[in-house]
Design an enzyme around this catalytic site. Structure first.
Site, short mmCIF file in Angstrom:
data_model
loop_
_atom_site.label_atom_id
_atom_site.label_comp_id
_atom_site.label_asym_id
_atom_site.label_seq_id
_atom_site.Cartn_x
_atom_site.Cartn_y
_atom_site.Cartn_z
N CYS A 73 0.10 -4.66 4.75
CA CYS A 73 -1.20 -4.14 5.20
C CYS A 73 -1.04 -3.02 6.24
O CYS A 73 -0.42 -3.22 7.29
CB CYS A 73 -2.02 -5.29 5.80
N TYR A 207 -8.16 4.12 0.36
CA TYR A 207 -8.88 2.96 -0.21
C TYR A 207 -10.13 3.41 -0.94
O TYR A 207 -10.50 2.85 -1.98
CB TYR A 207 -9.25 1.97 0.91
#
Ligand SMILES: N[C@@H](CCC(=O)N[C@@H](CS)C(=O)NCC(=O)O)C(=O)O
Length: 340
Positions: A73, A207
């Site tokens: 992440c 994203y």
């Protein structure tokens, strides 16, 4: 007499229509979308702070707080980088979680049972259980990073942009490098200007490309993303870091996206107009930061590949993981940035 069946082209049409509906449902569950098909990132819910002041609600202390991170992440990686640069490893332990396709979220590598007070004796297998245990009634997403107060058994903060400010300034008493200030007063305005550009277009931009559900939404973001990368590559021709000679939180925030770019976002998120390796200054800048003491150890490139390709099911239903590029070798090449 041949049996009467549906015509093959109708079966294909139906199959396509059905799969598309399922795809949209799965995508929206993974990544909430607006009416136009663009990704909308939910706000983080826990926004408290730790302070060096011993009278504060959350006073700084060694061993009291813990970071929950997933190695793939980029948001959690920000916290790991600052923890390492400040030398906070012994003051702030970490718990690593890994994604589980079966659980549909992060799970603990070892069942988590480190609760005190009324929750003592509880064991959590997943981060979702942990969020619920720590905050019954919480209905948001179960994200990393989490800065957790082991004494009060509560989540202090789950927003990476704030956790890194806390790690930079609240724990100096326990830091091996208290003198290092990644968010100096004199540079704050400039750092915030960079953040305001880099977050929407790059950190969240990748994203927004990957989670777009319509061509128009994707087309708009890809322009914004590469426009921002082109501009920063130009600036980095003259400066070693974003704000000049000194590494700041703006660099940390850019770094954790750049280091995942060629190995994950370029492929699975379709951020493929250029690679970071194609940018002379951005690629040197990335190598320069990667080679700072302690940073490479915070980067788990195999986990990045495994998690993005293996766990974002609607984007890669077969789960196959590509072989290249050999980014760890490339990142160790000389950066030639020091003269700047
Ligand atoms: N705004 C948050 C975003 C954190 C975030 O989205 N983390 C992802 C992993 S990269 C996550 O845990 N997602 C799980 C989910 O959304 O269910 C931050 O910067 O801390």
């Amino acid at each position: 007499m041949p049996k009467s069946t549906l015509p093959p082209n109708l079966i294909i049409k139906l199959g396509r229509w059905g799969w598309e509906q399922v795809w949209h449902v799965m995508m929206s569950q993974m990544a909430p979308r607006g009416k136009d098909g663009a990704y909308i990132r939910p706000e983080s819910a826990f926004r408290d702070s730790v302070s060096a002041d011993s009278e504060a609600k959350y006073p700084a202390a060694a061993g009291r707080y813990r970071l929950f991170v997933g190695m793939s992440c980029p948001w959690a990686h920000r916290a790991l980088v600052v923890r390492s640069l400040k030398g906070l490893e012994s003051a702030i332990p970490i718990t690593v979680v890994s994604p589980s396709p079966e659980a549909g979220g992060w799970i603990f590598d070892e069942p988590f049972a480190d609760f005190k007070g009324p929750a003592a004796g509880t064991t959590c297998l997943s981060l979702a259980q942990f969020y619920r245990q720590a905050h019954p009634g919480y209905g948001g997403r179960n994200t990393v990073p989490v800065l957790w107060d082991g004494e009060g058994n509560g989540i202090v903060n789950n927003e990476s942009s704030e956790i890194i400010v806390i790690l930079n300034e609240a724990f100096n008493e326990f830091a091996a490098h208290p003198e290092l200030d990644l968010y100096p007063e004199a540079l704050r305005a400039e750092i915030e200007q960079w953040n305001a550009k880099i977050y929407p277009a790059i950190n969240n931009g990748v994203y927004r490309c990957g989670f777009a559900q319509t061509q128009a939404a994707y087309d708009a973001v890809i322009e914004e993303l590469f426009g921002a990368l082109d501009a920063i590559d130009g600036v980095l021709a003259q400066r070693r870091y974003l704000c000049g000679g000194q590494l700041t939180l703006a660099d940390v925030r850019l770094f954790t996206t750049l280091v995942r770019f060629d190995v994950a976002y370029h492929g699975i998120f379709r951020c493929d107009r250029r690679r970071i390796a194609d940018y002379p200054n951005l690629s040197g800048y990335l190598r320069d930061i990667y080679q700072l003491p302690g940073i490479a150890a915070t980067c788990d490139i195999p986990a990045v590949k495994r998690d993005y390709y293996g766990n974002l099911f609607p984007l890669n239903p077969g789960g196959l993981i590509p072989a290249g590029p050999d980014i760890e070798r490339l990142l160790m090449q000389p950066s030639d940035r020091q003269p700047l």
